[in-house]
Design a protein around this motif. Structure first.
Motif, short mmCIF file in Angstrom:
data_model
loop_
_atom_site.label_atom_id
_atom_site.label_comp_id
_atom_site.label_asym_id
_atom_site.label_seq_id
_atom_site.Cartn_x
_atom_site.Cartn_y
_atom_site.Cartn_z
N ALA A 123 69.82 25.78 37.52
CA ALA A 123 68.63 25.37 38.28
C ALA A 123 67.58 26.45 38.05
O ALA A 123 67.90 27.59 37.71
CB ALA A 123 68.95 25.23 39.76
N SER A 124 66.31 26.09 38.24
CA SER A 124 65.26 27.07 37.92
C SER A 124 64.10 27.01 38.89
O SER A 124 63.74 25.94 39.39
CB SER A 124 64.75 26.85 36.49
OG SER A 124 64.18 25.57 36.36
N VAL A 125 63.53 28.16 39.14
CA VAL A 125 62.28 28.32 39.88
C VAL A 125 61.32 29.02 38.95
O VAL A 125 61.56 30.16 38.53
CB VAL A 125 62.49 29.14 41.17
CG1 VAL A 125 61.16 29.51 41.80
CG2 VAL A 125 63.36 28.37 42.16
N VAL A 126 60.22 28.35 38.60
CA VAL A 126 59.26 28.89 37.64
C VAL A 126 58.20 29.69 38.39
O VAL A 126 57.45 29.15 39.21
CB VAL A 126 58.60 27.76 36.82
CG1 VAL A 126 57.58 28.34 35.84
CG2 VAL A 126 59.67 26.97 36.06
N THR A 127 58.13 30.99 38.10
CA THR A 127 57.17 31.86 38.78
C THR A 127 55.84 31.96 38.05
O THR A 127 54.83 32.32 38.64
CB THR A 127 57.75 33.28 38.91
OG1 THR A 127 58.00 33.80 37.60
CG2 THR A 127 59.04 33.27 39.71
N ALA A 128 55.86 31.69 36.73
CA ALA A 128 54.66 31.82 35.92
C ALA A 128 54.83 31.00 34.65
O ALA A 128 55.95 30.72 34.22
CB ALA A 128 54.39 33.28 35.56
N VAL A 129 53.71 30.63 34.06
CA VAL A 129 53.70 29.97 32.76
C VAL A 129 53.06 30.93 31.77
O VAL A 129 51.91 31.34 31.94
CB VAL A 129 52.94 28.64 32.81
CG1 VAL A 129 52.88 28.00 31.43
CG2 VAL A 129 53.58 27.69 33.82
N VAL A 130 53.83 31.31 30.75
CA VAL A 130 53.40 32.36 29.83
C VAL A 130 53.08 31.76 28.46
O VAL A 130 53.91 31.07 27.87
CB VAL A 130 54.49 33.44 29.68
CG1 VAL A 130 54.05 34.53 28.71
CG2 VAL A 130 54.83 34.04 31.04
N SER A 131 51.87 32.04 27.97
CA SER A 131 51.49 31.66 26.61
C SER A 131 51.99 32.76 25.69
O SER A 131 51.48 33.88 25.69
CB SER A 131 49.96 31.53 26.49
OG SER A 131 49.49 30.51 27.36
N ARG A 132 52.98 32.43 24.87
CA ARG A 132 53.69 33.48 24.15
C ARG A 132 54.27 32.93 22.87
O ARG A 132 54.63 31.76 22.78
CB ARG A 132 54.81 34.01 25.05
CG ARG A 132 55.53 35.25 24.56
CD ARG A 132 56.45 35.76 25.66
NE ARG A 132 57.12 36.99 25.25
CZ ARG A 132 58.27 37.02 24.59
NH1 ARG A 132 58.89 35.89 24.27
NH2 ARG A 132 58.82 38.17 24.25
N ASN A 133 54.35 33.77 21.84
CA ASN A 133 55.09 33.42 20.64
C ASN A 133 55.86 34.65 20.18
O ASN A 133 55.98 35.63 20.94
CB ASN A 133 54.16 32.86 19.55
CG ASN A 133 53.05 33.83 19.16
OD1 ASN A 133 53.21 35.05 19.21
ND2 ASN A 133 51.91 33.29 18.76
#
Length: 266
Positions: A35-45
């Motif tokens: 299960a997951s709780v998303v704290t942030a959305v990261v633009s990353r490669n």
């Protein structure tokens, strides 16, 4: 028999190499329900991070509440918090006893760049952790002085353990120490060095997240923390080795939690 449920709290990595994506891959490889709780959305490669969007703290708290009120969570792993406010909100849940077998991977990458503020907020979460898994850079920020050598790692682990976690692992995979990768575990008032053969690979993205998540998962299987830590170190070493020849992106690529490199598909 139902699979164990492990909750990961952290950031979504658009490249899929680290964060929530690495955690869920690790849990799937270990045959557990993630299960997951998303704290942030990261633009990353594979070459780095370009942007971090912090989820509102109310959204993080809402996700956390929804999971905890319904799913039989057996262990929790935390990773990146984009700001101090979010870390403090999760720490309040931990203080209430709602986060069992808590493993804290103190990722100190923030949306606003205030790493010291986040480190101070994590001090509210660490007392409720069974295991904490900082790398040398993270340990340096948490203790306020530079952690360089294995002796430094042991001293920093002792300082952090005094703040609450029963087990502290300062990871040193980036430490140049001959043919071995060295981690230092502090538990029961003593330091122990974990050695494993160093794997030559540019692909190490997500290794810290994978290690902490594997520790949480093994705790649900009944391992004591020392056993969980040792098993997880071996798991990460194999995952790095299996992905050594991958060329996914131009920079630091992901690791192979599933052992895909050893499979032949027709």
């Amino acid at each position: 028999m139902d699979p164990s449920v492990v909750l990961t709290v952290g950031a979504s990595d658009s490249s899929g190499g680290s964060g929530i994506q690495a955690d869920l891959r690790t849990l799937a490889a270990m045959r557990m329900h993630g299960a997951s709780v998303v704290t942030a959305v990261v633009s990353r490669n594979t070459r780095g991070t370009t942007d971090v969007y912090a989820q509102p703290t109310t959204v993080v708290s809402g996700q956390l509440g929804s999971v905890l009120e319904d799913l039989p969570v057996a262990a929790v792993k935390t990773g990146m918090f984009p700001n101090a406010e979010t870390a403090i909100a999760v720490a309040a849940r931990a203080r209430s006893g709602a986060l069992p077998n808590l493993v804290v991977d103190p990722v100190l990458e923030t949306a606003g760049g205030n790493r010291r503020g986040l480190a101070a907020a994590l001090e509210r979460l660490l007392p409720h952790a069974l295991v904490a898994t900082p790398n040398r850079e993270e340990a340096s920020l948490l203790v306020g002085w530079e952690v360089v050598t294995p002796d430094d790692m042991a001293k920093a682990a002792a300082e952090l353990s005094a703040g609450g976690p029963r087990y502290v692992v300062v990871t040193g995979g980036d430490l140049v120490a001959g043919d071995n990768a060295i981690d230092v575990v502090w538990a029961d008032g003593a330091a122990r060095l974990l050695h494993s053969p160093r794997v030559s690979s540019r692909n190490t993205d997500g290794s810290g997240a994978t290690f902490a998540t594997a520790v949480a998962a093994r705790l649900t299987l009944g391992d004591d923390p020392a056993e969980a830590i040792a098993w997880s170190k071996g798991f990460v070493g194999r995952a790095i080795s299996d992905a050594a020849d991958w060329r996914i992106g131009a920079g630091t690529g992901p690791i192979d939690q599933f052992g895909w490199s050893a499979l032949t598909l027709r």
